[in-house]
Design an enzyme around this catalytic site. Structure first.
Site, PDB file in Angstrom:
ATOM      1  N   TYR A 189       0.820  -1.225   0.000  1.00 14.56           N
ATOM      2  CA  TYR A 189       0.000   0.000   0.000  1.00 14.56           C
ATOM      3  C   TYR A 189       0.851   1.271   0.000  1.00 14.56           C
ATOM      4  O   TYR A 189       0.334   2.352  -0.291  1.00 14.56           O
ATOM      5  CB  TYR A 189      -0.925   0.075   1.219  1.00 14.56           C
ATOM      6  CG  TYR A 189      -1.968  -0.996   1.343  1.00 14.56           C
ATOM      7  CD1 TYR A 189      -2.211  -1.921   0.324  1.00 14.56           C
ATOM      8  CD2 TYR A 189      -2.740  -1.096   2.498  1.00 14.56           C
ATOM      9  CE1 TYR A 189      -3.164  -2.911   0.470  1.00 14.56           C
ATOM     10  CE2 TYR A 189      -3.702  -2.072   2.642  1.00 14.56           C
ATOM     11  CZ  TYR A 189      -3.902  -2.988   1.637  1.00 14.56           C
ATOM     12  OH  TYR A 189      -4.847  -3.959   1.783  1.00 14.56           O
ATOM     13  N   HIS A 226      -0.495 -11.690   2.629  1.00 15.48           N
ATOM     14  CA  HIS A 226      -1.518 -10.879   1.955  1.00 15.48           C
ATOM     15  C   HIS A 226      -2.412 -11.711   1.035  1.00 15.48           C
ATOM     16  O   HIS A 226      -3.606 -11.470   0.944  1.00 15.48           O
ATOM     17  CB  HIS A 226      -0.820  -9.762   1.168  1.00 15.48           C
ATOM     18  CG  HIS A 226      -1.688  -8.587   0.890  1.00 15.48           C
ATOM     19  ND1 HIS A 226      -1.185  -7.320   0.765  1.00 15.48           N
ATOM     20  CD2 HIS A 226      -3.021  -8.460   0.710  1.00 15.48           C
ATOM     21  CE1 HIS A 226      -2.178  -6.470   0.530  1.00 15.48           C
ATOM     22  NE2 HIS A 226      -3.292  -7.141   0.482  1.00 15.48           N
TER      23      HIS A 226
HETATM   24  N1  LIG Z   1      -6.412  -8.005   2.232  1.00  8.44           N
HETATM   25  C1  LIG Z   1      -6.718  -7.514   1.043  1.00  8.44           C
HETATM   26  O1  LIG Z   1      -6.457  -8.129  -0.006  1.00  8.44           O
HETATM   27  C2  LIG Z   1      -7.419  -6.189   0.971  1.00  8.44           C
HETATM   28  C3  LIG Z   1      -8.030  -5.775  -0.228  1.00  8.44           C
HETATM   29  C4  LIG Z   1      -8.673  -4.544  -0.259  1.00  8.44           C
HETATM   30  C5  LIG Z   1      -8.698  -3.747   0.879  1.00  8.44           C
HETATM   31  N2  LIG Z   1      -8.079  -4.146   2.033  1.00  8.44           N
HETATM   32  C6  LIG Z   1      -8.085  -3.291   3.245  1.00  8.44           C
HETATM   33  O2  LIG Z   1      -9.438  -2.969   3.536  1.00  8.44           O
HETATM   34  C7  LIG Z   1      -9.557  -1.557   3.634  1.00  8.44           C
HETATM   35  C8  LIG Z   1     -10.942  -1.143   3.190  1.00  8.44           C
HETATM   36  O3  LIG Z   1     -11.183  -1.539   1.844  1.00  8.44           O
HETATM   37  P1  LIG Z   1     -11.444  -0.483   0.688  1.00  8.44           P
HETATM   38  O4  LIG Z   1     -10.773   0.768   1.033  1.00  8.44           O
HETATM   39  O5  LIG Z   1     -11.081  -1.095  -0.595  1.00  8.44           O
HETATM   40  O6  LIG Z   1     -13.030  -0.359   0.687  1.00  8.44           O
HETATM   41  P2  LIG Z   1     -14.131   0.285   1.674  1.00  8.44           P
HETATM   42  O7  LIG Z   1     -13.561   0.679   2.990  1.00  8.44           O
HETATM   43  O8  LIG Z   1     -15.302  -0.647   1.642  1.00  8.44           O
HETATM   44  O9  LIG Z   1     -14.560   1.594   0.864  1.00  8.44           O
HETATM   45  C9  LIG Z   1     -13.746   2.724   0.805  1.00  8.44           C
HETATM   46  C10 LIG Z   1     -14.381   3.644  -0.227  1.00  8.44           C
HETATM   47  O10 LIG Z   1     -15.681   4.028   0.193  1.00  8.44           O
HETATM   48  C11 LIG Z   1     -15.798   5.429   0.270  1.00  8.44           C
HETATM   49  N3  LIG Z   1     -16.468   5.732   1.554  1.00  8.44           N
HETATM   50  C12 LIG Z   1     -15.933   5.633   2.792  1.00  8.44           C
HETATM   51  N4  LIG Z   1     -16.844   5.960   3.735  1.00  8.44           N
HETATM   52  C13 LIG Z   1     -17.972   6.266   3.065  1.00  8.44           C
HETATM   53  C14 LIG Z   1     -19.249   6.686   3.485  1.00  8.44           C
HETATM   54  N5  LIG Z   1     -19.544   6.838   4.784  1.00  8.44           N
HETATM   55  N6  LIG Z   1     -20.178   6.931   2.522  1.00  8.44           N
HETATM   56  C15 LIG Z   1     -19.888   6.769   1.213  1.00  8.44           C
HETATM   57  N7  LIG Z   1     -18.692   6.382   0.749  1.00  8.44           N
HETATM   58  C16 LIG Z   1     -17.741   6.121   1.678  1.00  8.44           C
HETATM   59  C17 LIG Z   1     -14.392   5.980   0.229  1.00  8.44           C
HETATM   60  O11 LIG Z   1     -14.353   7.164  -0.530  1.00  8.44           O
HETATM   61  P3  LIG Z   1     -13.927   8.569   0.154  1.00  8.44           P
HETATM   62  O12 LIG Z   1     -12.464   8.483   0.424  1.00  8.44           O
HETATM   63  O13 LIG Z   1     -14.300   9.567  -0.926  1.00  8.44           O
HETATM   64  O14 LIG Z   1     -14.762   8.699   1.392  1.00  8.44           O
HETATM   65  C18 LIG Z   1     -13.603   4.884  -0.478  1.00  8.44           C
HETATM   66  O15 LIG Z   1     -13.626   5.115  -1.876  1.00  8.44           O
HETATM   67  C19 LIG Z   1      -8.434  -1.013   2.751  1.00  8.44           C
HETATM   68  O16 LIG Z   1      -8.139   0.334   3.032  1.00  8.44           O
HETATM   69  C20 LIG Z   1      -7.327  -1.971   3.103  1.00  8.44           C
HETATM   70  O17 LIG Z   1      -6.737  -1.594   4.336  1.00  8.44           O
HETATM   71  C21 LIG Z   1      -7.452  -5.376   2.085  1.00  8.44           C
END
Ligand SMILES: NC(=O)c1ccc[n+]([C@@H]2O[C@H](COP(=O)([O-])OP(=O)(O)OC[C@H]3O[C@@H](n4cnc5c(N)ncnc54)[C@H](OP(=O)(O)O)[C@@H]3O)[C@@H](O)[C@H]2O)c1
Length: 266
Positions: free
Chosen positions: A40, A97
């Protein structure tokens, strides 16, 4: 050992100075669990935000993840040492990961190295991510059932990953939900919108409260201060059993993160 706070802050995309501002906001509103990864580019931001907060190290849970490119013999431990340099601290939890890309390395090659890292005090605990049941079973057989703290998987009300989640529950492995708010795509669903309206909550808060009610950890992220705060407030939302049942019954969509080199999903 300290307990993992169930609602954490994802750090994918939180790079550079604006990333540090978001991380500082998350610390300010109360997040005490941060999810980073070698891939990341946010390990140094997490460390910087934590140092600026003045919080003691033991007050915050930090998870990082080993990139698949560091699974080869002799590579994992030095890569985790670099992560520790980036973070300026030793992580509480380090995850594999993904299963090795296209099975380049047998599981025991990289699993034995992460165990070695733990034995050398380079991480508090170990876990896995994106592991299907067969591979999770193999990992538990190799290192002992109690050694794998979590399996971090894509999970939200639109993609409930039920088979893996139920298996994890049955063997005492914590489910950590990534994409817990489906990247903001929950809006407009009639069932979740109705539950949100009933509680005067956002659909994102409903999703997070559902995940917490099921005993999972969840790691939403946002770049926006208002959403960082409102997502964290999901901790205060108590859903009724009927709400949980209605969310359990939602039609399911395909997983979002599905690389062609990924494992055979359950
Ligand atoms: N282990 C793995 O393979 C893997 C894969 C993917 C992710 N992850 C981890 O999981 C975390 C979360 O996943 P993610 O970031 O992909 O998805 P997420 O947390 O489900 O969604 C984040 C997205 O949603 C928007 N958002 C956040 N709060 C919101 C709200 N209250 N209302 C509307 N939109 C909202 C954000 O945009 P804004 O910034 O514009 O608010 C961002 O684009 C990652 O940061 C990472 O640490 C791990």
């Amino acid at each position: 050992m300290k307990a993992i706070p169930r609602l954490g802050f994802g750090t994918y995309g939180r790079t550079g100075p604006t990333g540090i501002v978001a991380l500082e906001k998350a610390l300010e509103v109360g997040y005490r669990h941060f999810d980073t990864a070698q891939s990341y580019g946010t390990e140094s931001e997490v460390g910087a935000a934590l140092r600026r907060s003045g919080l003691a190290r033991e007050e915050v849970w930090i998870t990082t993840k080993i990139d698949m490119s560091n699974y080869g013999p002799g590579r994992l431990v030095p890569s985790l040492e670099r992560s520790i340099d980036n973070l300026g601290l030793t992580p509480d939890l380090t995850l594999l990961h993904w299963p090795s890309k296209n099975a380049e390395w047998p599981l025991d090659v990289y699993l034995s190295q992460i165990i070695e890292a733990k034995e050398h005090g380079l991480t508090g605990a170990i876990g896995v991510s994106n592991f299907p049941i067969a591979l999770l079973k193999a990992a538990m057989a190799q290192v002992g059932a109690g050694e794998i703290l979590t399996n971090q998987i894509e999970l939200n009300p639109l993609h409930n990953n039920r088979t893996v989640a139920q298996f994890c529950r049955s063997v005492g492995v914590l489910v950590t939900c990534y994409l817990p708010i489906a990247k903001g795509r929950l809006r407009g669903g009639p069932t979740i919108e109705a539950i949100a309206a009933k509680h005067g909550a956002s659909v994102e808060q409903v999703a997070l409260a559902w995940e917490l009610a099921k005993g999972y950890a969840a790691i939403p992220t946002s770049s926006r201060a208002d959403r960082i705060a409102s997502n964290f407030a999901a901790r205060d939302l108590a859903l009724a059993q009927e709400d949980i049942a209605a969310l359990d019954a939602l039609p399911q969509t395909a997983r979002t993160i599905d690389p062609d080199w990924g494992p055979n999903w359950d």
